[in-house]
Write an enzyme that holds these catalytic residues in place. Structure first.
Site, mmCIF file in Angstrom:
data_model
loop_
_atom_site.group_PDB
_atom_site.id
_atom_site.type_symbol
_atom_site.label_atom_id
_atom_site.label_comp_id
_atom_site.label_asym_id
_atom_site.label_seq_id
_atom_site.Cartn_x
_atom_site.Cartn_y
_atom_site.Cartn_z
ATOM 1 N N SER A 121 -1.072 5.461 7.351
ATOM 2 C CA SER A 121 -1.905 6.663 7.579
ATOM 3 C C SER A 121 -2.836 6.754 6.178
ATOM 4 O O SER A 121 -2.319 6.878 5.008
ATOM 5 C CB SER A 121 -0.958 7.808 7.543
ATOM 6 O OG SER A 121 -0.353 7.971 8.743
ATOM 7 N N HIS A 126 -16.865 4.800 2.443
ATOM 8 C CA HIS A 126 -17.943 3.952 1.578
ATOM 9 C C HIS A 126 -19.352 4.406 1.983
ATOM 10 O O HIS A 126 -19.525 4.441 2.893
ATOM 11 C CB HIS A 126 -17.725 2.363 1.904
ATOM 12 C CG HIS A 126 -16.109 1.871 1.701
ATOM 13 N ND1 HIS A 126 -15.806 1.620 0.683
ATOM 14 C CD2 HIS A 126 -15.237 1.703 2.612
ATOM 15 C CE1 HIS A 126 -14.447 1.289 0.898
ATOM 16 N NE2 HIS A 126 -14.333 1.340 2.197
ATOM 17 N N CYS A 149 -0.683 7.858 12.050
ATOM 18 C CA CYS A 149 0.369 7.600 12.928
ATOM 19 C C CYS A 149 1.119 8.788 13.062
ATOM 20 O O CYS A 149 1.138 9.812 12.043
ATOM 21 C CB CYS A 149 1.077 6.386 12.285
ATOM 22 S SG CYS A 149 2.006 6.433 10.573
#
EC number: 4.1.1.50
Length: 271
Positions: A121, A126, A149
């Site tokens: 998780s 970027h 998750c």
């Protein structure tokens, strides 16, 4: 429709991994070298690691998760990255690894270096400014990955992400991996209904874009790409007034911007 008609009672932890990959492209017209350099500097300041961190923290809150650790970095000459480690349930402080800063950025400033965590998780972002001296069209790409998750879904933050950036072209990928089991031991490969990523985007937002899907339902892979319909020239000129240009110049610039967006949208060189 792919998914579940009724809720399933799971045995133990939900082991499914849901991953959203979100890329936006901001297009700009800058004719001179000075305009190009100024635009890159503007973008670098506008989307520095501090602002990107806030966006990811907002996303974490929206999907109902909790921040464990934040790593961030601004790059020279341009670009920035942020990594956020998250957990579905809030953890007692005693159970949190001592290396985690819990999102307290003042703690980050005291450290000489920051090592990112790898976990199921997490959120990462970027930035990629791009220009070429032979081209008057500049682009700026933001690449965001949200991987979770458990029960939380990254799809809930789509509208916020689209609105957080000047999104001219958008590509979105969503996939569900792994399996979990119900109380009878039967494997479950997806735990929610989905036929298109577009179902999770506000209708008013979708009206502004041309959108198309490429989905592989059998593999739980969903792909949507979007391109802004209307090109308002004033939004694409950096430090320039469109009314100072001749009608022919305005048409030519609008046409070049449109062609650039179409190529990025299609993922292929056309013109």
């Amino acid at each position: 429709m792919l998914g579940l008609k009724e809720k399933i009672c799971l045995y133990g932890f939900n082991n499914l991994t849901k991953t959203l990959s979100f890329n936006i492209y901001d297009i700009c017209y800058a004719k001179t070298e000075r305009e190009k350099e100024d635009y890159i500097k503007y973008i670098d300041e506008q989307y520095n690691s501090e602002r990107l961190t806030k966006i990811l923290c907002d996303v974490t809150e929206m999907i109902g998760a909790h921040v464990l650790n934040i790593s961030k970095q601004d790059y020279e000459p341009q670009g920035a990255s942020v990594n956020v480690l998250i957990t579905e349930e809030a953890l007692p402080v005693a159970l949190i690894d001592p290396s985690c800063n819990k999102g307290e950025l003042s703690y980050l400033e005291l450290r000489d270096s920051v090592v990112g965590h790898l976990d199921k998780s997490h959120l990462t972002v970027h930035t990629y400014p791009e220009f070429h001296p032979n081209n008057d069209i500049i682009s700026f790409r933001v690449d965001i990955d949200v991987s979770t998750c458990g029960k939380i879904s990254p799809l809930n933050a789509l509208d916020y992400l689209i609105g957080s950036f000047d999104s001219d072209v958008i590509t979105i990928d969503y996939r569900v991996r792994g399996f979990t089991r119900d109380v009878d031991g039967r494997k479950c490969y997806i735990d929610h209904d989905i036929k298109s990523i577009q179902d999770y985007i506000d209708g008013e937002t979708l009206k502004k874009y041309d959108a198309m899907d490429v989905n592989v339902y059998q593999s739980n892979i969903f792909h949507t790409k979007m391109m802004l319909k209307d090109i308002v020239l004033n939004n694409y000129l950096f430090n320039s007034d469109p009314y100072e240009l001749s009608p022919n110049d305005r048409r030519e610039i609008r046409d070049r911007i449109s062609k650039e967006m179409i190529e990025i949208y299609g993922g292929v060189n056309i013109y």
